[in-house]
Scaffold this active site. Structure first.
Site, PDB file in Angstrom:
ATOM      1  N   ASP A   1       6.954 -29.773  -6.928  1.00  0.00           N
ATOM      2  CA  ASP A   1       7.590 -30.068  -5.662  1.00  0.00           C
ATOM      3  C   ASP A   1       8.152 -28.759  -5.109  1.00  0.00           C
ATOM      4  O   ASP A   1       8.377 -27.803  -5.838  1.00  0.00           O
ATOM      5  CB  ASP A   1       8.695 -31.123  -5.849  1.00  0.00           C
ATOM      6  CG  ASP A   1       9.042 -31.803  -4.522  1.00  0.00           C
ATOM      7  OD1 ASP A   1       9.842 -32.737  -4.528  1.00  0.00           O
ATOM      8  OD2 ASP A   1       8.506 -31.367  -3.467  1.00  0.00           O
TER       9      ASP A   1
ATOM     10  N   ASP B   1       5.291 -40.152  -8.612  1.00  0.00           N
ATOM     11  CA  ASP B   1       6.152 -39.525  -9.624  1.00  0.00           C
ATOM     12  C   ASP B   1       7.517 -40.198  -9.531  1.00  0.00           C
ATOM     13  O   ASP B   1       7.943 -40.582  -8.427  1.00  0.00           O
ATOM     14  CB  ASP B   1       6.318 -38.018  -9.367  1.00  0.00           C
ATOM     15  CG  ASP B   1       7.424 -37.741  -8.366  1.00  0.00           C
ATOM     16  OD1 ASP B   1       7.159 -37.819  -7.152  1.00  0.00           O
ATOM     17  OD2 ASP B   1       8.591 -37.501  -8.805  1.00  0.00           O
TER      18      ASP B   1
HETATM   19  N1  LIG Z   1      11.776 -39.467  -2.400  1.00  0.00           N
HETATM   20  C1  LIG Z   1      11.349 -38.148  -2.331  1.00  0.00           C
HETATM   21  C2  LIG Z   1      11.169 -37.431  -3.531  1.00  0.00           C
HETATM   22  C3  LIG Z   1      10.727 -36.119  -3.486  1.00  0.00           C
HETATM   23  C4  LIG Z   1      10.480 -35.490  -2.253  1.00  0.00           C
HETATM   24  N2  LIG Z   1      10.069 -34.189  -2.213  1.00  0.00           N
HETATM   25  C5  LIG Z   1       9.852 -33.601  -1.028  1.00  0.00           C
HETATM   26  N3  LIG Z   1       9.441 -32.311  -1.002  1.00  0.00           N
HETATM   27  N4  LIG Z   1       9.998 -34.252   0.157  1.00  0.00           N
HETATM   28  C6  LIG Z   1      10.409 -35.547   0.180  1.00  0.00           C
HETATM   29  O1  LIG Z   1      10.542 -36.151   1.353  1.00  0.00           O
HETATM   30  C7  LIG Z   1      10.668 -36.219  -1.049  1.00  0.00           C
HETATM   31  C8  LIG Z   1      11.090 -37.558  -1.087  1.00  0.00           C
END
Ligand SMILES: Nc1ccc2nc(N)nc(O)c2c1
Length: 382
Positions: free
Chosen positions: A102, A276
Site C-alpha cells: 500500500d 486484504d
Molecule cells: N479501507 C482502506 C484500506 C486501505 C486503503 N489504502 C489506500 N491507499 N487507500 C484507501 O482508500 C484505503 C482504504
C-alpha cells in the site's frame, strides 16, 4: 485450486486473465514476476515485513499466494533504503511470491493530527520517534520500487466518512492528480504492475469521474479505496454495485481493507477479485477464531474442557492437533503459542473460503454456496 494453470501471457507488466464468470463474480489468474495466483484472492497483511506471529512457510501452508506490505511502516523502519540493501522485501522476509504494497496515504490519514496535507503530498511525524517525514506520489512510488513490490499502489488520500460531497469531490480530484503523478513515477518492469485507486466516497457521480480518470491514465489493475472506513456493509455493497462495472472487465479489482467472510462473499459477488484485511490475523492474536459457524472467543470459560477441534474441517497444518481447551489454556496463560496457532487457523480459514468460492464460480453454483455459507455463519458454535 488445482485447476489447470492457463499459459502465462508474455507481457511487459503483470497481467490478469479471467478464467470464468458466474453472475458478476470472476475466477481468474494473476500472473506476476513472482508467480501466478488464482483469484479471488485474500492477501494476508504483512505490514512491517511480517505476518505477525507466524513464519512465511506457515503463511504459504494456508494456501495464501500474495501478501501485503506497507510503505508507511517500512519507510519509518527499517527504511526503504535498508530493505533495498537487504535485497528487497522478498529476500528479507523469505517470501518468493508476489507482494503488494500500500502507498502510505491511508496509513498517514489514520494517524490523524500528526499530519499536514498539501497539493504536493503529506507531511507527518513518525509514530515511532516523532521524526518528520514527507510522502508524495513520487516518493511513495520510489519507496515501493526500493521495496521491490510486485504490485505498487498509487498514492492517494482516503477521506474519513461521513463527509460532504464537496469534501469528497476535492479529495477525489486531488487523488486523481496524485494518481497521474504516481503513474509517471512508476518504473514498468516485466511481471510488475501498478494499481490506481478509485475514490469518491459513496457518491456515484464522483466514483464515475474517478474511475474514468484512472482508466484514462491506464493501470495494470484498479483498487476501490475509500471504503471499509465505517460506512457499514450495506453502503459498501451499494457503492460496489455501481462502481465495479465502471472498471475494465479484463483487469483485476482490489477492494482495499475488506473484510469479514460475509463481506468477502458479497464483494466477490459484486465483481471484486482481490482483498486484504487485518481481521483474521488481528483476531488470531486476540483469541477470536473464524470458522464456518461464525466466530468464537477462545478465552470464554465454556471452552476450558472442550476437547473438540476449532472446526471439523479445519485444513490448516494444525488441523485436529489442538483442542479448544488447549487454546483456551494458552490464551488464559498469555502464552505466545496461542496467537501463533489461532492466526494460522484464521488465515487458513480465509484461504479455504477463497478456494470454496472460486470452485463455486467455476461450476456456476455460487448462489447456492452463498446460501449455505450465510446459513452456517449464523449458527454460531455447535
Ligand atoms: N479501507 C482502506 C484500506 C486501505 C486503503 N489504502 C489506500 N491507499 N487507500 C484507501 O482508500 C484505503 C482504504
Amino acid at each position: 485450486s488445482d485447476a489447470p494453470r492457463p499459459n502465462l501471457t508474455p507481457a511487459d507488466h503483470m497481467t490478469w486473465q479471467k478464467e470464468t464468470q458466474s453472475g458478476k463474480a470472476r475466477a481468474g489468474w494473476l500472473h506476476t514476476r513472482h508467480g501466478s495466483v488464482p483469484t479471488p484472492t485474500f492477501m494476508p497483511v504483512g505490514t512491517v515485513g511480517t505476518v505477525k506471529g507466524i513464519t512465511m512457510d506457515s503463511v504459504r501452508s494456508t494456501g495464501a499466494g500474495i501478501v501485503l506490505g506497507n510503505t508507511y511502516h517500512l519507510m519509518l523502519r527499517p527504511t526503504a533504503e535498508r530493505v533495498q540493501r537487504l535485497g528487497g522485501l522478498h529476500r528479507m522476509m523469505d517470501w518468493p511470491g508476489p507482494i503488494l504494497t500500500d502507498s502510505g496515504g491511508f496509513q498517514v490519514m489514520s494517524l490523524g493530527p500528526l499530519r499536514k496535507l498539501t497539493e504536493d503530498g503529506v507531511t507527518f511525524r513518525s509514530h515511532i520517534d516523532g521524526s518528520k517525514h514527507h510522502l508524495t506520489p513520487e516518493s511513495s512510488t520510489d519507496i515501493q520500487f526500493k521495496l521491490d513490490a510486485t504490485i505498487t499502489m498509487a498514492f492517494d488520500e482516503c477521506p474519513a466518512l461521513p463527509a460532504t460531497k464537496e469534501v469528497l469531490e476535492a479529495s477525489m480530484e486531488r487523488s486523481m492528480r496524485w494518481a497521474a503523478r504516481s503513474r509517471d513515477a512508476f518504473t514498468a518492469r516485466p511481471g510488475y504492475g501498478q494499481f490506481g485507486i478509485v475514490q469518491g466516497g459513496t457518491e456515484q457521480e464522483l466514483r464515475e469521474r474517478s474511475a474514468k480518470a484512472l482508466r484514462d491514465i491506464g493501470f495494470e489493475g484498479y483498487a476501490i479505496g475509500g471504503l471499509a472506513v465505517g460506512e457499514g456493509q450495506e453502503l459498501m455493497f451499494s457503492t460496489l454495485d455501481y462502481t465495479t462495472p465502471m472498471l475494465p472487465d479484463d483487469q483485476p479489482r482490489y477492494l482495499m481493507g475488506v473484510g469479514t467472510p460475509d463481506d468477502l462473499l458479497g464483494a466477490i459477488m459484486r465483481g471484486c477479485d482481490m482483498f486484504d484485511c487485518v481481521m483474521p490475523s488481528r483476531a488470531g492474536r486476540t483469541a477470536r477464531a473464524y470458522t464456518e459457524r461464525g466466530t468464537m472467543n477462545l478465552r470464554n470459560a465454556r471452552f476450558a474442557e472442550d476437547t473438540r477441534p476449532l472446526s471439523p474441517d479445519d485444513d490448516s497444518p494444525m488441523a485436529g492437533r489442538y483442542s479448544r481447551a488447549y487454546l483456551h489454556h494458552l490464551f488464559r496463560a498469555n502464552e505466545m503459542l496461542g496467537p501463533m496457532l489461532l492466526t494460522l487457523h484464521n488465515l487458513a480459514y480465509y484461504q479455504r473460503l477463497m478456494r470454496q468460492i472460486r470452485a463455486a464460480i467455476m461450476d456456476d453454483t455460487l448462489e447456492e454456496l452463498a446460501v449455505t455459507l450465510r446459513h452456517n455463519w449464523s449458527l454460531g458454535d455447535w
